[in-house]
Design a protein around this motif. Structure first.
Motif, mmCIF file in Angstrom:
data_model
loop_
_atom_site.group_PDB
_atom_site.id
_atom_site.type_symbol
_atom_site.label_atom_id
_atom_site.label_comp_id
_atom_site.label_asym_id
_atom_site.label_seq_id
_atom_site.Cartn_x
_atom_site.Cartn_y
_atom_site.Cartn_z
ATOM 1 N N GLU A 33 -2.231 7.955 -9.362
ATOM 2 C CA GLU A 33 -2.897 7.817 -8.065
ATOM 3 C C GLU A 33 -4.156 8.672 -8.068
ATOM 4 O O GLU A 33 -4.088 9.899 -8.170
ATOM 5 C CB GLU A 33 -1.958 8.268 -6.949
ATOM 6 C CG GLU A 33 -2.582 8.221 -5.548
ATOM 7 C CD GLU A 33 -1.643 8.822 -4.512
ATOM 8 O OE1 GLU A 33 -0.577 8.239 -4.273
ATOM 9 O OE2 GLU A 33 -1.981 9.903 -3.981
ATOM 10 N N ASN A 34 -5.286 8.023 -8.005
ATOM 11 C CA ASN A 34 -6.578 8.711 -7.939
ATOM 12 C C ASN A 34 -6.696 9.812 -8.998
ATOM 13 O O ASN A 34 -7.117 10.933 -8.717
ATOM 14 C CB ASN A 34 -6.797 9.296 -6.548
ATOM 15 C CG ASN A 34 -8.250 9.680 -6.307
ATOM 16 O OD1 ASN A 34 -9.151 9.176 -6.961
ATOM 17 N ND2 ASN A 34 -8.481 10.585 -5.374
ATOM 18 N N GLY A 35 -6.325 9.471 -10.210
ATOM 19 C CA GLY A 35 -6.455 10.395 -11.331
ATOM 20 C C GLY A 35 -5.275 11.309 -11.558
ATOM 21 O O GLY A 35 -5.221 12.028 -12.555
ATOM 22 N N GLU A 36 -4.307 11.285 -10.656
ATOM 23 C CA GLU A 36 -3.129 12.143 -10.772
ATOM 24 C C GLU A 36 -1.949 11.341 -11.305
ATOM 25 O O GLU A 36 -1.658 10.248 -10.812
ATOM 26 C CB GLU A 36 -2.780 12.731 -9.413
ATOM 27 C CG GLU A 36 -1.553 13.618 -9.411
ATOM 28 C CD GLU A 36 -1.195 14.113 -8.026
ATOM 29 O OE1 GLU A 36 -0.134 14.745 -7.882
ATOM 30 O OE2 GLU A 36 -1.966 13.861 -7.087
ATOM 31 N N LEU A 37 -1.277 11.873 -12.300
ATOM 32 C CA LEU A 37 -0.091 11.222 -12.848
ATOM 33 C C LEU A 37 1.091 11.511 -11.936
ATOM 34 O O LEU A 37 1.573 12.633 -11.862
ATOM 35 C CB LEU A 37 0.191 11.734 -14.268
ATOM 36 C CG LEU A 37 1.413 11.146 -14.977
ATOM 37 C CD1 LEU A 37 1.244 9.653 -15.224
ATOM 38 C CD2 LEU A 37 1.677 11.884 -16.290
ATOM 39 N N LEU A 38 1.572 10.481 -11.242
ATOM 40 C CA LEU A 38 2.710 10.663 -10.355
ATOM 41 C C LEU A 38 4.034 10.571 -11.089
ATOM 42 O O LEU A 38 4.988 11.278 -10.776
ATOM 43 C CB LEU A 38 2.691 9.609 -9.236
ATOM 44 C CG LEU A 38 1.520 9.635 -8.254
ATOM 45 C CD1 LEU A 38 1.738 8.578 -7.174
ATOM 46 C CD2 LEU A 38 1.341 11.006 -7.630
ATOM 47 N N ALA A 39 4.114 9.653 -12.047
ATOM 48 C CA ALA A 39 5.381 9.449 -12.756
ATOM 49 C C ALA A 39 5.103 8.845 -14.117
ATOM 50 O O ALA A 39 4.162 8.071 -14.298
ATOM 51 C CB ALA A 39 6.307 8.538 -11.951
ATOM 52 N N GLN A 40 5.949 9.199 -15.077
ATOM 53 C CA GLN A 40 5.842 8.673 -16.438
ATOM 54 C C GLN A 40 7.242 8.530 -17.013
ATOM 55 O O GLN A 40 8.051 9.456 -16.921
ATOM 56 C CB GLN A 40 5.007 9.615 -17.313
ATOM 57 C CG GLN A 40 4.886 9.161 -18.747
ATOM 58 C CD GLN A 40 3.982 10.065 -19.573
ATOM 59 O OE1 GLN A 40 3.366 9.626 -20.530
ATOM 60 N NE2 GLN A 40 3.885 11.330 -19.199
ATOM 61 N N SER A 41 7.521 7.385 -17.579
ATOM 62 C CA SER A 41 8.852 7.160 -18.134
ATOM 63 C C SER A 41 8.993 7.855 -19.479
ATOM 64 O O SER A 41 8.005 8.174 -20.143
ATOM 65 C CB SER A 41 9.099 5.657 -18.318
ATOM 66 O OG SER A 41 8.289 5.156 -19.367
ATOM 67 N N GLY A 42 10.235 8.070 -19.868
ATOM 68 C CA GLY A 42 10.482 8.512 -21.223
ATOM 69 C C GLY A 42 10.167 7.387 -22.199
ATOM 70 O O GLY A 42 10.211 6.199 -21.845
ATOM 71 N N ARG A 43 9.852 7.721 -23.398
ATOM 72 C CA ARG A 43 9.530 6.709 -24.406
ATOM 73 C C ARG A 43 10.744 6.461 -25.304
ATOM 74 O O ARG A 43 11.598 7.309 -25.456
ATOM 75 C CB ARG A 43 8.334 7.166 -25.239
ATOM 76 C CG ARG A 43 7.065 7.388 -24.427
ATOM 77 C CD ARG A 43 5.967 8.009 -25.265
ATOM 78 N NE ARG A 43 5.598 7.124 -26.367
ATOM 79 C CZ ARG A 43 5.062 7.550 -27.514
ATOM 80 N NH1 ARG A 43 4.867 8.846 -27.714
ATOM 81 N NH2 ARG A 43 4.744 6.692 -28.452
ATOM 82 N N PHE A 44 10.786 5.269 -25.866
ATOM 83 C CA PHE A 44 11.826 4.869 -26.819
ATOM 84 C C PHE A 44 13.235 4.953 -26.210
ATOM 85 O O PHE A 44 14.180 5.360 -26.865
ATOM 86 C CB PHE A 44 11.754 5.717 -28.093
ATOM 87 C CG PHE A 44 10.412 5.663 -28.771
ATOM 88 C CD1 PHE A 44 10.018 4.530 -29.465
ATOM 89 C CD2 PHE A 44 9.546 6.741 -28.706
ATOM 90 C CE1 PHE A 44 8.772 4.472 -30.084
ATOM 91 C CE2 PHE A 44 8.296 6.701 -29.320
ATOM 92 C CZ PHE A 44 7.909 5.558 -30.015
ATOM 93 N N GLN A 45 13.333 4.580 -24.933
ATOM 94 C CA GLN A 45 14.643 4.510 -24.296
ATOM 95 C C GLN A 45 15.297 3.177 -24.641
ATOM 96 O O GLN A 45 14.652 2.134 -24.621
ATOM 97 C CB GLN A 45 14.516 4.640 -22.773
ATOM 98 C CG GLN A 45 13.958 5.985 -22.320
ATOM 99 C CD GLN A 45 13.985 6.117 -20.810
ATOM 100 O OE1 GLN A 45 14.948 5.727 -20.168
ATOM 101 N NE2 GLN A 45 12.926 6.671 -20.254
ATOM 102 N N GLY A 46 16.582 3.213 -24.922
ATOM 103 C CA GLY A 46 17.263 1.993 -25.353
ATOM 104 C C GLY A 46 17.623 1.057 -24.227
ATOM 105 O O GLY A 46 17.571 -0.167 -24.382
ATOM 106 N N ASP A 47 17.974 1.594 -23.070
ATOM 107 C CA ASP A 47 18.463 0.765 -21.979
ATOM 108 C C ASP A 47 17.337 0.373 -21.024
ATOM 109 O O ASP A 47 16.257 0.969 -21.018
ATOM 110 C CB ASP A 47 19.546 1.517 -21.195
ATOM 111 C CG ASP A 47 20.759 1.830 -22.062
ATOM 112 O OD1 ASP A 47 21.028 1.043 -22.982
ATOM 113 O OD2 ASP A 47 21.403 2.868 -21.819
ATOM 114 N N SER A 48 17.645 -0.622 -20.193
ATOM 115 C CA SER A 48 16.723 -0.985 -19.125
ATOM 116 C C SER A 48 16.586 0.195 -18.163
ATOM 117 O O SER A 48 17.559 0.900 -17.891
ATOM 118 C CB SER A 48 17.257 -2.200 -18.369
ATOM 119 O OG SER A 48 17.364 -3.326 -19.220
#
Length: 695
Positions: A259-274
Motif C-alpha cells: 500500500e503506497n510503497g509499504e509492504l503490508l503482507a508477504q507470504s512464505g515462499r515454497f509452501q506446499g499447501d494451499s
C-alpha cells in the motif's frame, strides 16, 4: 444515526478499510476441475475471514505450465466448465473472485483474468504484454490484449465485458475501484496499472505465475512496492506455487500486498499447501494522499486520453458491516518512532542530522558563532542542547560558544536543576545559573499581583511571569553576546497549545525541535545516550528521560524551590504517547475523529500488548475506548479551537519528517478563529463505553 454507527464502529469497512486476500492454491497441471475445487475452498475461507476480494494466480484454472496443451480444445472446454463451478459458487459467497484461465475470442487465445461475483462474470481482462524471452514462450500460445477486436466475450452462457481497460467498482464501497493486470504487465516501463490508477483505480491486482530464481523474490518485492508507491495505490500480487510443472522452472508461490510503497503482507515462499494472504487496505488513506499530492491531479490531466479509455464496471456486493470485524493490520503505537530497531536507529540518525544541519546552515548564513539556550533539566531543552553541541563540532567551533543558562524559579525541583547542571558540565558548554525569582517578584509587584504581597495565589499570571522572565533574559543575553536564541518547544506542545505565547517554548530566533513530537524527542535523547553521539553521559540523559514532564511553575506541597512540582503536564493535556498518535493521524491524513479512535483502539486497546520502541516493558500502557475518546476530545478542542494563534507566528525551524509540521510556512495553514464544532460532533459518534458496540 448515532446508535446505528455505534453498532458498526468496530467494523473496519465503516472506517474506509477493505480486507483483501491473495490466494496460492495447490494445483494440478491440466486438471481444471481439481483446480476449481481448490479455488472455491480458498474463496470460502477468504469470505469467512471477512475479505471482499480474493485474487488467484495467473492461469490458475489450467496451470501456467501447460505449454502447447493450451491449444487443446479439451483443456479449453474443461477450463470453462471449471469457471462455471466458480460462478455458481459466487452466487452464495459475498466476495469478488479473480481467477486466471485461457479464454477464446474471435479465433484467438488470450491469457486472461476473469472477475466473478454474485453469480456473474463481471469482466474478462486479457494480458497486455507477453514475455517471449529466456524461459518464457507465451507468444507461442497466446495473443496480446491489443489483438482483441471484440469488447464482449461469451463464457458459461453469459456475455461479459472483455478488454484490458476495465475497472471494477464496488457500489457499497466506492473507494474500492480495482484494476487487473497480469504478470509481465507490471515489469514493463509503463505498466497498464499506471494509467488505471490515473483513471481512478485504488487497488491494483496482478495475477502472476513468476517462477523462482536466485534474487528474483527481492526484486519482485521492490517492483511491487515501487508501483504501489508511484500510483498511490494498493497492489496485490499473486504467484504460482506448488503443483506447477518443474520441467524447466521452479515455483515459490510468493504473494505480496503493498500500500503506497509499504509492504503490508508477504507470504512464505515454497509452501506446499494451499494458503491465503490477507491485508486490510486503507482506501481512505490512499484517497487522501492523492488529494494532498496535487501533482497526481496534474498527471491525471496530462494523461487524460489514456485514462478515458477505461470503462467502469459496477460490482453489486453487500459488505459485512453489521458485525464487528477487527482490524487485521498492525498499527504502530508510536507512529513517529518505528518499532523495528534498525529502522528506529535509522530514523533517529536522520532526524538528528537534519536538525544539526539546519542549525549549522542558520549559523553560517547569519554569521553568528554563538547560541544562547535555556536548559531546564527536562526533555526538550536537553535534546536542543545536544543538537547545538553537534552543530558546534561540525562548524569546528568550541562548545564554549554555547551559552547555556539554567534559570530556577519558584517551583524548580532539586532534581531538574541538578540534571541541568550535570548536563551542561558533560556537554562542555559555557554554563551559568540565573535565579529569576527576584525579577519575577519585582514584575509581580509592579503589576500589583497578590503574590508580591504575601498571598499564595498561583494563577496563570504567576506562571507566565516566570516563563516571560526566562525568555527576556535569553534574548537580552543573545543581544549582549552576539548570539541567537535556540528554541526548545516541540511539535506536541505546539499542537496542544501547551506553550505560553511569546516566551521560550513558543518564541526564539531558531527552533530546532519545531517539528519533532515529544515521543520522538524522548527516544532521540535515549538514542544519543546509547550511541554517544555527542559524548554526553548516558546516566544523566537517562535520568532526564525518566523525569516527570512538568512546567515546574507552581510550587508543590513543600512550597518554594526544591519542592515537588504541583503540575504534571499529562494530567492536564493527556498522555503524550496517545496525543502524538492523535496528532499524527489528524495532521498527516486528516482522518475523522471516529477513525482516529478506531485506529487508537487497534493500537492501544486492552486486547493488544505492546512496548515502548526501545524494547522496555513488553506490557506498557493500555487504553480502553472511553479513555481514547476522552483524550481525543482534549486534543481536538485544543488543536482546532484554542491554539492556532500560537502556531501562526512560530519561529523558523526545520521540518524533519513526513509526519508533518505546524509551521504556517510548511504543512499547516489555518485560521486562528476556527471552530472545533465538526470534529467534536464526529467525536460524539464514538460509543461512550469501553465495550459499547465492540466485539
Amino acid at each position: 444515526m448515532k446508535n446505528l454507527f455505534s453498532n458498526c464502529f468496530s467494523n473496519l469497512y465503516t472506517h474506509g478499510f477493505a480486507r483483501v486476500a491473495v490466494a496460492t492454491p495447490h494445483l494440478r497441471v491440466a486438471d481444471p476441475a481439481f483446480n476449481a475445487a481448490e479455488t472455491i475452498a480458498l474463496a470460502r475461507q477468504a469470505h469467512a475471514q471477512g475479505a471482499v476480494l480474493v485474487a488467484f494466480p495467473e492461469l490458475g484454472l489450467s496451470a501456467y505450465t501447460c505449454e502447447d496443451l493450451f491449444h487443446q480444445r479439451a483443456l479449453q472446454d474443461a477450463c470453462e466448465a471449471a469457471l462455471a463451478q466458480i460462478v455458481a459458487e459466487s452466487a452464495v459467497l459475498g466476495i469478488v473472485m479473480i481467477v486466471g484461465m485461457p479464454v477464446r475470442s474471435q479465433h484467438l487465445l488470450f491469457n486472461c483474468a476473469v472477475v466473478v461475483a454474485g453469480g456473474r462474470i463481471l469482466g474478462v481482462v486479457p494480458k497486455s504484454f507477453l514475455p517471449n524471452y529466456g524461459e518464457f514462450y507465451e507468444s507461442r500460445q497466446f495473443s496480446p490484449a491489443d489483438c482483441a477486436r471484440e469488447t464482449t466475450v461469451a463464457l458459461c452462457g453469459q456475455q461479459a465485458r472483455f478488454g484490458a481497460c476495465l475497472l471494477f467498482e464496488l457500489a457499497a464501497l466506492p473507494l474500492l475501484r480495482f484494476h487487473v493486470e497480469i504478470c509481465e504487465d507490471v515489469w514493463v516501463p509503463i505498466p497498464p496499472s499506471s494509467f488505471a490508477a490515473l483513471a481512478g483505480a485504488t487497488v491494483l491486482v496482478n495475477l502472476s505465475a513468476s517462477n523462482a530464481l536466485v534474487g528474483k523474490a527481492g526484486y519482485r518485492r521492490q517492483l511491487v512496492q515501487q508501483q504501489s508507491a508511484r500510483c498511490i495505490a494498493a497492489y496485490l500480487y499473486t504467484s504460482a506455487g506448488n503443483g506447477e510443472s518443474s520441467t524447466d522452472m521452479a515455483w515459490d508461490g510468493q504473494s505480496l500486498i503493498c500500500e503506497n510503497g509499504e509492504l503490508l503482507a508477504q507470504s512464505g515462499r515454497f509452501q506446499g499447501d494451499s494458503h491465503l494472504l490477507f491485508a486490510d487496505v486503507d482506501l481512505e488513506r490512499l484517497s487522501r494522499e492523492r488529494m494532498r499530492q496535487t501533482t497526481y491531479a496534474q498527471s491525471m490531466q496530462r494523461h487524460a486520453g489514456e485514462a478515458a479509455k477505461f470503462e467502469v464496471v459496477a460490482v453489486d456486493l453487500a459488505l459485512a458491516q453489521g458485525r464487528p470485524l477487527a482490524l487485521m493490520r498492525h498499527v504502530e503505537r508510536f507512529p513517529y518512532v518505528p518499532s523495528d530497531p534498525a529502522r528506529r536507529d535509522e530514523r533517529c540518525t536522520e532526524v538528528y542530522n537534519i536538525q544539526v544541519q539546519a542549525l549549522v546552515q542558520r549559523l553560517a548564513s547569519s554569521g553568528m558563532k554563538k547560541v544562547v539556550i535555556g536548559v531546564s533539566g527536562g526533555l526538550d531543552s536537553t535534546h536542543a542542547l545536544l543538537v547545538c553541541a553537534r552543530a558546534m563540532d561540525k562548524l569546528a567551533l568550541p562548545r564554549a560558544n554555547i551559552l547555556a543558562y539554567t534559570m530556577p524559579g519558584f517551583a524548580t525541583s532539586e532534581r531538574t536543576v541538578a540534571q541541568a547542571r550535570e548536563l551542561m558540565a558533560v556537554i562542555g558548554c559555557s554554563a551559568a545559573e540565573i535565579d529569576i525569582r527576584p525579577s519575577c517578584i519585582q514584575m509581580l509587584a509592579d503589576i500589583g499581583h497578590p503574590y508580591a504581597g504575601g498571598e499564595e495565589i498561583y494563577d496563570v499570571t504567576f506562571e507566565n511571569v516566570q516563563a516571560g522572565e526566562r525568555t527576556s533574559h535569553l534574548f537580552r543575553l543573545a543581544n549582549l553576546h552576539g548570539a541567537i536564541v535556540i528554541g526548545t518547544g516541540d511539535l506536541s506542545e505546539l499542537a496542544l497549545g501547551w506553550c505560553t505565547y511569546g516566551v521560550g517554548d513558543h518564541m526564539s530566533h531558531y527552533n530546532v525541535n519545531a517539528s519533532v513530537p515529544k515521543t520522538l524527542i524522548s527516544h532521540l535523547v535515549r538514542w544519543v545516550a546509547e550511541t554517544g553521539a555527542v559524548g554526553a553521559s548516558s546516566q544523566v540523559l537517562q535520568q532526564i528521560v525518566d523525569t516527570e514532564i512538568s512546567p515546574e511553575l507552581v510550587p508543590g506541597k513543600k512550597g518554594g524551590q526544591g519542592g515537588e512540582p504541583a503540575q504534571k503536564t499529562q494530567d492536564v493535556i493527556g498522555p503524550y504517547e496517545l496525543q502524538d498518535f492523535n496528532l499524527y493521524y489528524t495532521l498527516r491524513y486528516g482522518f475523522a475523529p471516529t477513525k482516529v479512535a478506531f485506529l487508537a483502539l487497534a493500537a492501544w486497546g486492552d486486547r493488544n500488548s505492546g512496548s515502548w520502541p526501545n524494547g522496555e516493558h513488553v506490557e506498557r500502557n493500555q487504553y480502553d475506548l472511553a479513555a481514547i475518546k476522552r483524550n481525543l476530545g482534549i486534543f481536538l478542542y485544543r488543536f482546532f479551537k484554542t491554539s492556532q494563534f500560537k502556531r501562526s507566528c512560530v519561529p523558523n525551524g526545520p521540518k524533519v519528517g513526513t509526519g508533518g509540521s505546524l509551521s504556517p510556512r510548511g504543512d499547516w495553514r489555518a485560521p486562528s478563529d476556527s471552530e472545533a464544532t465538526v470534529w467534536m460532533a464526529d467525536l460524539e459518534r464514538i460509543p461512550h463505553g469501553a465495550d459499547e458496540g465492540l466485539a
